[in-house]
Design a protein around this motif. Structure first.
Motif, PDB file in Angstrom:
ATOM      1  N   GLU A 135       0.851  -1.182   0.000  1.00  0.00           N
ATOM      2  CA  GLU A 135       0.000   0.000   0.000  1.00  0.00           C
ATOM      3  C   GLU A 135       0.893   1.240   0.000  1.00  0.00           C
ATOM      4  OE1 GLU A 135      -3.913   1.654   2.445  1.00  0.00           O
ATOM      5  OE2 GLU A 135      -2.594   0.167   3.338  1.00  0.00           O
ATOM      6  N   ALA A 136       0.711   2.081  -0.983  1.00  0.00           N
ATOM      7  CA  ALA A 136       1.559   3.264  -1.104  1.00  0.00           C
ATOM      8  C   ALA A 136       1.403   4.170   0.098  1.00  0.00           C
ATOM      9  CB  ALA A 136       1.222   4.027  -2.374  1.00  0.00           C
ATOM     10  N   GLY A 137       2.528   4.643   0.606  1.00  0.00           N
ATOM     11  CA  GLY A 137       2.511   5.526   1.758  1.00  0.00           C
ATOM     12  C   GLY A 137       3.596   6.577   1.658  1.00  0.00           C
ATOM     13  N   THR A 138       3.951   7.131   2.810  1.00  0.00           N
ATOM     14  CA  THR A 138       4.980   8.179   2.848  1.00  0.00           C
ATOM     15  C   THR A 138       6.158   7.711   3.677  1.00  0.00           C
ATOM     16  OG1 THR A 138       4.066   9.243   4.827  1.00  0.00           O
ATOM     17  CG2 THR A 138       3.196   9.945   2.679  1.00  0.00           C
ATOM     18  N   ALA A 139       7.299   8.351   3.414  1.00  0.00           N
ATOM     19  CA  ALA A 139       8.505   8.013   4.171  1.00  0.00           C
ATOM     20  C   ALA A 139       8.324   8.380   5.632  1.00  0.00           C
ATOM     21  CB  ALA A 139       9.702   8.743   3.574  1.00  0.00           C
ATOM     22  N   ALA A 140       7.628   9.504   5.871  1.00  0.00           N
ATOM     23  CA  ALA A 140       7.424   9.946   7.251  1.00  0.00           C
ATOM     24  C   ALA A 140       6.601   8.939   8.047  1.00  0.00           C
ATOM     25  CB  ALA A 140       6.739  11.308   7.263  1.00  0.00           C
ATOM     26  N   ASN A 141       5.783   8.164   7.348  1.00  0.00           N
ATOM     27  CA  ASN A 141       4.934   7.167   8.028  1.00  0.00           C
ATOM     28  C   ASN A 141       5.425   5.758   7.725  1.00  0.00           C
ATOM     29  OD1 ASN A 141       2.773   6.721   9.802  1.00  0.00           O
ATOM     30  ND2 ASN A 141       1.318   6.364   8.133  1.00  0.00           N
ATOM     31  N   ASN A 142       6.756   5.629   7.458  1.00  0.00           N
ATOM     32  CA  ASN A 142       7.388   4.317   7.232  1.00  0.00           C
ATOM     33  C   ASN A 142       6.733   3.520   6.114  1.00  0.00           C
ATOM     34  OD1 ASN A 142       9.290   4.610   9.407  1.00  0.00           O
ATOM     35  ND2 ASN A 142       7.602   4.215  10.830  1.00  0.00           N
ATOM     36  N   GLY A 143       6.310   4.219   5.051  1.00  0.00           N
ATOM     37  CA  GLY A 143       5.751   3.534   3.895  1.00  0.00           C
ATOM     38  C   GLY A 143       4.259   3.307   3.961  1.00  0.00           C
ATOM     39  N   CYS A 144       3.639   3.622   5.070  1.00  0.00           N
ATOM     40  CA  CYS A 144       2.186   3.488   5.179  1.00  0.00           C
ATOM     41  C   CYS A 144       1.534   4.824   4.828  1.00  0.00           C
ATOM     42  CB  CYS A 144       1.797   3.083   6.603  1.00  0.00           C
ATOM     43  SG  CYS A 144       2.305   1.373   7.014  1.00  0.00           S
ATOM     44  N   PRO A 145       0.318   4.781   4.304  1.00  0.00           N
ATOM     45  CA  PRO A 145      -0.345   6.015   3.897  1.00  0.00           C
ATOM     46  C   PRO A 145      -0.731   6.891   5.080  1.00  0.00           C
ATOM     47  CG  PRO A 145      -1.842   4.156   3.673  1.00  0.00           C
ATOM     48  CD  PRO A 145      -0.502   3.570   4.002  1.00  0.00           C
ATOM     49  N   GLU A 146      -0.590   8.184   4.893  1.00  0.00           N
ATOM     50  CA  GLU A 146      -1.051   9.138   5.905  1.00  0.00           C
ATOM     51  C   GLU A 146      -2.566   9.226   5.813  1.00  0.00           C
ATOM     52  OE1 GLU A 146       0.728  10.649   8.081  1.00  0.00           O
ATOM     53  OE2 GLU A 146       2.798  10.661   7.359  1.00  0.00           O
ATOM     54  N   VAL A 147      -3.224   9.311   6.965  1.00  0.00           N
ATOM     55  CA  VAL A 147      -4.676   9.408   6.965  1.00  0.00           C
ATOM     56  C   VAL A 147      -5.108  10.832   6.623  1.00  0.00           C
ATOM     57  CG1 VAL A 147      -6.774   9.162   8.342  1.00  0.00           C
ATOM     58  CG2 VAL A 147      -4.886   7.542   8.635  1.00  0.00           C
ATOM     59  N   LYS A 148      -4.550  11.806   7.291  1.00  0.00           N
ATOM     60  CA  LYS A 148      -4.901  13.192   7.036  1.00  0.00           C
ATOM     61  C   LYS A 148      -3.625  14.030   6.918  1.00  0.00           C
ATOM     62  CE  LYS A 148      -9.473  13.347   9.210  1.00  0.00           C
ATOM     63  NZ  LYS A 148     -10.310  14.047  10.207  1.00  0.00           N
ATOM     64  N   PRO A 149      -3.660  15.019   6.043  1.00  0.00           N
ATOM     65  CA  PRO A 149      -2.492  15.904   5.923  1.00  0.00           C
ATOM     66  C   PRO A 149      -2.417  16.862   7.105  1.00  0.00           C
ATOM     67  CG  PRO A 149      -4.228  16.638   4.450  1.00  0.00           C
ATOM     68  CD  PRO A 149      -4.701  15.328   5.033  1.00  0.00           C
ATOM     69  N   THR A 150      -1.215  17.293   7.431  1.00  0.00           N
ATOM     70  CA  THR A 150      -1.004  18.261   8.503  1.00  0.00           C
ATOM     71  C   THR A 150      -1.343  19.663   8.024  1.00  0.00           C
ATOM     72  OG1 THR A 150       1.283  18.651   7.853  1.00  0.00           O
ATOM     73  CG2 THR A 150       0.874  16.828   9.393  1.00  0.00           C
ATOM     74  N   GLU A 151      -1.393  20.591   9.019  1.00  0.00           N
ATOM     75  CA  GLU A 151      -1.647  21.993   8.660  1.00  0.00           C
ATOM     76  C   GLU A 151      -0.580  22.510   7.689  1.00  0.00           C
ATOM     77  OE1 GLU A 151      -2.096  24.576  11.936  1.00  0.00           O
ATOM     78  OE2 GLU A 151      -3.739  23.441  12.878  1.00  0.00           O
ATOM     79  N   GLU A 152       0.659  22.054   7.920  1.00  0.00           N
ATOM     80  CA  GLU A 152       1.753  22.503   7.051  1.00  0.00           C
ATOM     81  C   GLU A 152       1.536  22.015   5.627  1.00  0.00           C
ATOM     82  OE1 GLU A 152       5.068  24.693   6.178  1.00  0.00           O
ATOM     83  OE2 GLU A 152       4.017  24.579   8.110  1.00  0.00           O
ATOM     84  N   VAL A 153       1.074  20.762   5.484  1.00  0.00           N
ATOM     85  CA  VAL A 153       0.808  20.217   4.156  1.00  0.00           C
ATOM     86  C   VAL A 153      -0.326  20.988   3.489  1.00  0.00           C
ATOM     87  CG1 VAL A 153       0.013  18.188   2.884  1.00  0.00           C
ATOM     88  CG2 VAL A 153       1.707  17.936   4.708  1.00  0.00           C
ATOM     89  N   MET A 154      -1.394  21.296   4.250  1.00  0.00           N
ATOM     90  CA  MET A 154      -2.517  22.040   3.684  1.00  0.00           C
ATOM     91  C   MET A 154      -2.081  23.459   3.264  1.00  0.00           C
ATOM     92  SD  MET A 154      -5.045  20.081   3.407  1.00  0.00           S
ATOM     93  CE  MET A 154      -6.199  21.336   2.890  1.00  0.00           C
ATOM     94  N   LYS A 155      -1.180  24.040   4.039  1.00  0.00           N
ATOM     95  CA  LYS A 155      -0.673  25.369   3.680  1.00  0.00           C
ATOM     96  C   LYS A 155       0.078  25.307   2.344  1.00  0.00           C
ATOM     97  CE  LYS A 155       2.248  29.121   5.363  1.00  0.00           C
ATOM     98  NZ  LYS A 155       3.133  29.604   6.464  1.00  0.00           N
ATOM     99  N   THR A 156       0.881  24.244   2.204  1.00  0.00           N
ATOM    100  CA  THR A 156       1.622  24.065   0.950  1.00  0.00           C
ATOM    101  C   THR A 156       0.668  23.848  -0.215  1.00  0.00           C
ATOM    102  OG1 THR A 156       3.494  23.117   2.130  1.00  0.00           O
ATOM    103  CG2 THR A 156       3.347  22.651  -0.230  1.00  0.00           C
ATOM    104  N   LEU A 157      -0.351  23.026   0.024  1.00  0.00           N
ATOM    105  CA  LEU A 157      -1.327  22.716  -1.015  1.00  0.00           C
ATOM    106  C   LEU A 157      -2.037  23.990  -1.482  1.00  0.00           C
ATOM    107  CD1 LEU A 157      -2.490  20.266  -2.533  1.00  0.00           C
ATOM    108  CD2 LEU A 157      -4.233  20.080  -0.753  1.00  0.00           C
ATOM    109  N   ASN A 158      -2.396  24.868  -0.550  1.00  0.00           N
ATOM    110  CA  ASN A 158      -3.102  26.099  -0.913  1.00  0.00           C
ATOM    111  C   ASN A 158      -2.174  27.138  -1.528  1.00  0.00           C
ATOM    112  OD1 ASN A 158      -6.099  26.293  -0.285  1.00  0.00           O
ATOM    113  ND2 ASN A 158      -5.311  25.193   1.524  1.00  0.00           N
ATOM    114  N   ASN A 159      -0.878  27.077  -1.153  1.00  0.00           N
ATOM    115  CA  ASN A 159       0.084  27.957  -1.836  1.00  0.00           C
ATOM    116  C   ASN A 159       0.134  27.631  -3.327  1.00  0.00           C
ATOM    117  OD1 ASN A 159       0.765  29.407   0.436  1.00  0.00           O
ATOM    118  ND2 ASN A 159       2.541  28.120   0.941  1.00  0.00           N
ATOM    119  N   TYR A 160       0.080  26.332  -3.631  1.00  0.00           N
ATOM    120  CA  TYR A 160       0.021  25.924  -5.043  1.00  0.00           C
ATOM    121  C   TYR A 160      -1.304  26.369  -5.663  1.00  0.00           C
ATOM    122  CZ  TYR A 160       4.156  22.905  -4.862  1.00  0.00           C
ATOM    123  OH  TYR A 160       5.436  22.426  -4.776  1.00  0.00           O
TER     124      TYR A 160
END
Length: 464
Positions: free
Chosen positions: A331-356
């Motif tokens: 199951e595709a995931g993130t390095a920060a979560n040891n290869g498991c998928p993140e359930v919800k993005p952090t505030e920092e991720v959402m900030k980055t997403l909205n900057n884009y």
């Protein structure tokens, strides 16, 4: 016969002069042969002589010119620009100043042909370095000598001003003028002008390489002038003493050693000298760029770690986390979560997403994207793929220009255009909703161009 004896005596004296040191850095000795002219007129005396430097260049009336070889000099350099010169000269005197008759007419004072002999020595100083020239060599000199006029003679104190024009390192033209102050009336004070060819010689070159020993860093080993007489055995332009490979032609950047394959690693240190490679791999190639040399790589065309002999570790879910390190390998995931998928993005991720999202550009008054927006949408897509369990709302906003109804419709179309792009690029449709808010929720002043630009935007919200 008497004159010949005097000439022989002069020649013997000239040949006997000797001092230490060198004529210059390469030539200890110099010989000058030429012609001379004697002028008794501009010496500050009463008639038939005249004032100092009066009619100094009156060749026709006052100069006694001996047209054939009549002067010979031998010189030897002393040090620091000083040179000692011994000179012998011969002339015939038939002019001695001038006479003025009762009508004021000036005529040359003719005399019987007196035989003139001079033997002089001087120390001169070269001004060549002062004027920073390699061709023109002016000099001043002072000395003394003895001058015979027929059967009488007198000692003289001499001052010389002249210059040499060097045609080559060994050959030059010497032009000078000497004032001779006689101490006896039998020989009047006078000027003697000379011109001649100067030949320098006498340097020692033990190894015969054309570089004199005093300038030769390798005086007993034939070499090249550009290396101060030291050899370059392999002719690679690097002298042997600085050449790490003196018998094999090489490159200056490698201290004279060759690099046959041109990879920047010299042959003597290259483990693959005939195939261009990398410095980090001792000159061997790495076709797949995995840091394992091809000769040691079991998968030379497929990148892999050295721990696996250059072959790649598997990554079943393609999330960039190798199965051996992936806690969720299927199951595709993130390095920060040891290869498991993140359930919800952090505030920092959402900030980055909205900057884009706020940099998405549409065609004016339309819901179609400008070409430069594609990279922004790709970056947003990559972020959403990292959170396959999270749902998002795409919201469109406009400025206040135009009617409220048209702005509402435009914001809805633009929000849906972003949603459609994300779905087309792999984001599940049930994870995304789209809504338009027209001009109803500005974040800046619509009365300025900068404010209206900020209000024309797309925002992404995380749904609970």
């Amino acid at each position: 016969m008497k004159n010949l004896s005097r000439l022989f005596f002069v020649a013997v004296l000239i040949a006997s002069f000797s001092t230490s040191n060198a004529q210059d850095k390469n030539n200890p000795w110099a010989i000058t042969v030429g012609a001379n002219a004697v002028d008794f007129y501009p010496v500050g005396e009463d008639a038939p002589q005249g004032d100092y430097f009066d009619e100094y260049f009156n060749v026709e009336d006052h100069w006694n010119v001996f047209p054939s070889l009549s002067t010979i000099s031998v010189s030897r350099y002393l040090s620091d620009g000083f040179t000692f010169t011994a000179t012998g000269s011969l002339n015939k005197i038939d002019r001695f100043g001038s006479n003025t008759d009762a009508f004021g007419v000036e005529t040359t004072n003719k005399v019987d042909d007196y035989t003139y002999f001079g033997l002089d020595g001087r120390v001169s100083y070269s001004l060549m370095e002062v004027i920073n020239s390699k061709v023109i060599d002016p000099y001043v000199g002072i000395g003394g000598g003895y001058t015979w006029l027929d059967d009488s003679g007198a000692g003289t104190l001499n001052g010389t001003l002249g210059f040499k024009f060097w045609i080559s390192e060994q050959l030059g033209v010497d032009v000078n003028s000497t004032y001779k102050h006689a101490f006896e009336n039998s020989t009047k004070k006078h000027f003697q002008h000379s011109v001649g060819l100067t030949f320098k010689f006498g340097g020692t070159d033990t190894d015969g390489d054309g570089v004199y020993d005093q300038n030769d860093a390798c005086p007993e080993e034939a070499g090249l002038e550009i290396f101060n007489g030291c050899p370059d055995s392999d002719n690679d332009g690097i002298q042997d003493s600085k050449d790490d490979c003196p018998n094999t032609a090489g490159l200056a950047e490698f201290n004279g050693c060759p690099d046959s394959d041109g990879d920047g690693v010299v042959d003597k240190d290259d483990k693959c000298p005939t195939v261009a490679g990398l410095k980090t791999l001792a000159g061997c190639p790495d076709a797949d760029g995995d840091g394992v040399a091809d000769k040691d790589d079991n998968c030379a065309n497929e990148a892999g770690p050295a721990a696996n002999n250059g072959c790649p570790w598997p990554d079943t879910d393609g999330d960039g986390i190798l199965d051996k390190d992936d806690k969720c390998p299927s199951e595709a995931g993130t390095a920060a979560n040891n290869g498991c998928p993140e359930v919800k993005p952090t505030e920092e991720v959402m900030k980055t997403l909205n900057n884009y999202a706020r940099t998405i550009l549409f065609q004016s008054g339309k819901a179609s994207f400008q070409k430069s927006t594609d990279q922004v949408l790709q970056a947003m897509t990559a972020i959403l793929k990292e959170y396959p369990k999270a749902d998002f709302s795409i919201e469109g906003h406009t400025d206040s220009q135009g009617s409220s109804s048209s702005n509402q419709a435009l914001s809805e179309r633009r929000a849906n255009a972003v949603r459609d792009y994300l779905i087309a690029n792999g984001i599940a449709a049930d994870r995304l909703t789209a809504a338009g808010f027209g001009e109803s929720t500005p974040i800046a002043n619509n009365k300025t161009a900068a404010g209206r630009k900020e209000n024309r935007r797309v925002e992404v919200k995380l749904k609970n």
